[in-house]
Design a protein around this motif. Structure first.
Motif, short mmCIF file in Angstrom:
data_model
loop_
_atom_site.label_atom_id
_atom_site.label_comp_id
_atom_site.label_asym_id
_atom_site.label_seq_id
_atom_site.Cartn_x
_atom_site.Cartn_y
_atom_site.Cartn_z
N GLY A 1 -1.88 -0.43 -3.55
CA GLY A 1 -0.10 -0.82 -4.19
C GLY A 1 0.93 0.70 -3.44
O GLY A 1 -0.23 1.70 -3.34
N ASP B 1 6.01 12.23 -2.18
CA ASP B 1 4.88 12.16 -2.48
C ASP B 1 4.43 13.02 -3.99
O ASP B 1 3.43 13.65 -3.61
N SER C 1 0.70 -0.80 0.19
CA SER C 1 0.26 -0.45 -0.12
C SER C 1 1.00 1.60 -0.27
O SER C 1 2.07 1.08 0.42
N GLY C 2 0.58 2.41 -0.35
CA GLY C 2 1.50 3.02 -0.15
C GLY C 2 1.58 4.01 1.22
O GLY C 2 2.18 4.42 1.15
N ASN C 3 0.26 3.39 2.33
CA ASN C 3 1.40 4.15 3.48
C ASN C 3 2.36 3.41 3.70
O ASN C 3 2.73 3.23 4.67
N MET D 1 8.28 8.67 -3.48
CA MET D 1 6.62 7.31 -2.92
C MET D 1 5.09 7.83 -3.89
O MET D 1 5.13 8.66 -4.44
N TYR E 1 -2.10 13.71 2.57
CA TYR E 1 -2.65 12.17 3.33
C TYR E 1 -3.37 12.37 4.91
O TYR E 1 -1.11 11.92 5.19
N ASN F 1 -3.17 16.85 -0.61
CA ASN F 1 -4.55 16.03 -0.31
C ASN F 1 -4.63 16.60 1.72
O ASN F 1 -4.23 16.48 2.34
N SER G 1 1.37 6.42 -3.96
CA SER G 1 0.14 4.77 -3.53
C SER G 1 0.06 4.66 -4.84
O SER G 1 -0.57 5.74 -5.85
N THR H 1 -2.16 2.82 -5.45
CA THR H 1 -3.85 2.77 -5.82
C THR H 1 -3.82 3.23 -6.84
O THR H 1 -5.18 3.20 -6.74
N LYS H 2 -4.00 4.72 -7.34
CA LYS H 2 -4.37 5.77 -7.39
C LYS H 2 -3.55 4.99 -8.92
O LYS H 2 -4.37 4.68 -9.72
N1 PLP Z 1 0.08 9.20 -0.21
C1 PLP Z 1 -1.50 10.22 -0.55
C2 PLP Z 1 -1.49 11.61 -1.49
C3 PLP Z 1 -2.51 9.78 -0.75
O1 PLP Z 1 -3.85 9.80 -1.26
C4 PLP Z 1 -2.98 8.12 -0.55
C5 PLP Z 1 -4.45 7.64 -0.17
O2 PLP Z 1 -5.02 7.96 -0.64
C6 PLP Z 1 -1.92 7.49 0.32
C7 PLP Z 1 -0.32 8.50 0.01
C8 PLP Z 1 -1.76 6.54 1.46
O3 PLP Z 1 -2.30 5.39 0.03
P1 PLP Z 1 -3.28 3.77 -0.04
O4 PLP Z 1 -4.40 4.22 0.53
O5 PLP Z 1 -1.79 2.99 -1.19
O6 PLP Z 1 -2.27 2.93 1.20
#
Ligand code: PLP
Length: 371
Positions: free
Chosen positions: A203, A168, A72-74, A188, A97, A143, A190, A192-193
């Protein structure tokens, strides 16, 4: 190679055994060892053919030396902070975020010293620096307020003070913004986006400009903590990323039109989008981005109740969190961030998808009329 070519080829290789044009998914968790100490794959938490292809793609897309893929991004973001020496001081953006900010503040509570700073105020960032500051973390555009950080200026301050910069790049993607060329050390995502782009896989990614001791620690946390993407997830991200450069053009085209529509709307108090000339980050965005992206937020003039109502009245947009997919999403952001949020209560965050812009505007028209 140019980005469009990298996106299609750098995460793929023709299967040497059966000549499949698309690299197969290697589900095996373990690999035969002809020689105990030999080269090659050993165990999937450490490395896997699909993850290796994804990491190669990520490094090439950002123009970095190496990449680590995460589940995940986190997980990706937190790993950078975990890799720092305990007792280090880090500077985080005041708008970022919320999930990653909470991860750093809660998981590493007592391990790191943290200061939040307005990254658009360079003096504030300079004043936040301490003797033990090791990392300045930036997220641009941010964000959910779409604040634009001058990456080059922050990196200049960091270099003078021997501090690393992590960026990020989720909202901008390597298509619209090149943090390494502006001085950042780690990027970095995410994934996922936008990178995967279809809201169907989670991811995260870290990419380094140059390998270093910190990078070696990041690689070892990836393997030891094991927050790695499955082979199927790696395949999905590689597949989605093939169209990233073309999707981003569509997101920018729709984003610009939608932001102009919202900007002129009598029921809207303010729009946050770096492609609008009256956005405070417009000049910096013009300098460091090749397009303002597909993310924006706006304030509903009549207040929180109507903001909450608006997201339920739309029909083409979906009322959901997350971003970067081909479908347009809207959400009442403060609800997503929870009780501690500082996000204005009348703020709606929008991820503009790739539908026809006329349908998106017609949808918003009917929703505003019914408020
Ligand atoms: N960084 C940003 C700018 C995000 O918008 C997000 C998720 O919304 C993340 C990191 C975290 O990513 P993830 O949800 O894949 O863990």
């Amino acid at each position: 190679m140019k980005l469009e070519t990298i996106a299609i080829h750098s995460g793929n290789s023709v299967d040497p055994v059966n000549k499949a044009v698309i690299q197969p998914i290697t589900l095996s968790t373990t690999f035969e060892r002809p020689d105990n100490m030999g080269e090659g794959f050993l165990y999937t938490r450490a490395a896997n053919p699909n993850r290796q292809s994804l990491e190669n793609l990520l490094a090439q897309l950002e123009g970095g030396e190496d990449a680590c893929a995460f589940s995940s991004g986190n997980a990706a973001g937190l790993t950078v902070f975990q890799a720092l020496e305990p007792g280090s001081h880090v500077i985080l953006p005041d708008d970022m975020y919320h999930g990653l900010r909470n991860a750093v503040l809660q998981v590493l509570n007592g391990v790191l010293e943290v200061t939040l700073a307005d990254m658009t105020n360079l003096r504030e960032v300079e004043l936040a620096i301490r003797d033990n500051t090791r990392l300045i973390w930036i997220e641009t555009p941010s964000n959910p307020l779409l604040k634009v950080t001058d990456i080059e200026a922050i990196c200049a301050i960091a270099t003078t003070n021997n501090i690393l910069v992590g960026c990020d790049n989720t909202f901008a993607t390597p298509v619209l913004q090149r943090p390494f060329e502006l001085g950042a050390d780690i990027v970095m995502h995410s994934s996922t986006k936008y990178l995967s782009g279809h809201s169907d896989v989670l991811g995260g990614a870290l990419i380094c400009k140059k390998k270093s001791d910190l990078w070696n620690r990041i690689r070892s946390i990836q393997e030891l903590a094991g927050a790695v993407p499955s082979p199927f997830d790696c395949y999905m991200i590689v597949r989605g990323a093939k169209t990233l450069p073309y999707r981003m053009r569509g997101h920018v085209e729709n984003g610009l039109k939608l932001a102009e529509y919202l900007h002129d709307h009598p029921q809207i108090e303010q729009v946050f989008y770096p492609g609008l000339k009256d956005h405070p980050g417009y000049g910096t965005a013009q300098k460091q981005m090749s397009g303002p992206g597909g993310m924006m937020s706006f304030l509903v003039k009549s207040g929180e109740a109507d903001a909450r109502k608006l997201v339920k009245l739309v029909k083409v947009f979906t009322n959901a969190t997350s971003l970067g997919g081909v479908e347009s999403l809207m959400e009442h952001r403060a609800s997503a961030e929870g009780p501690d949020t500082k996000t204005p209560k009348n703020l709606i965050r929008v991820s503009v998808g790739l539908e026809n812009i006329d349908d998106l505007i017609t949808d918003l028209d009917q929703a505003f009329t019914r408020l």
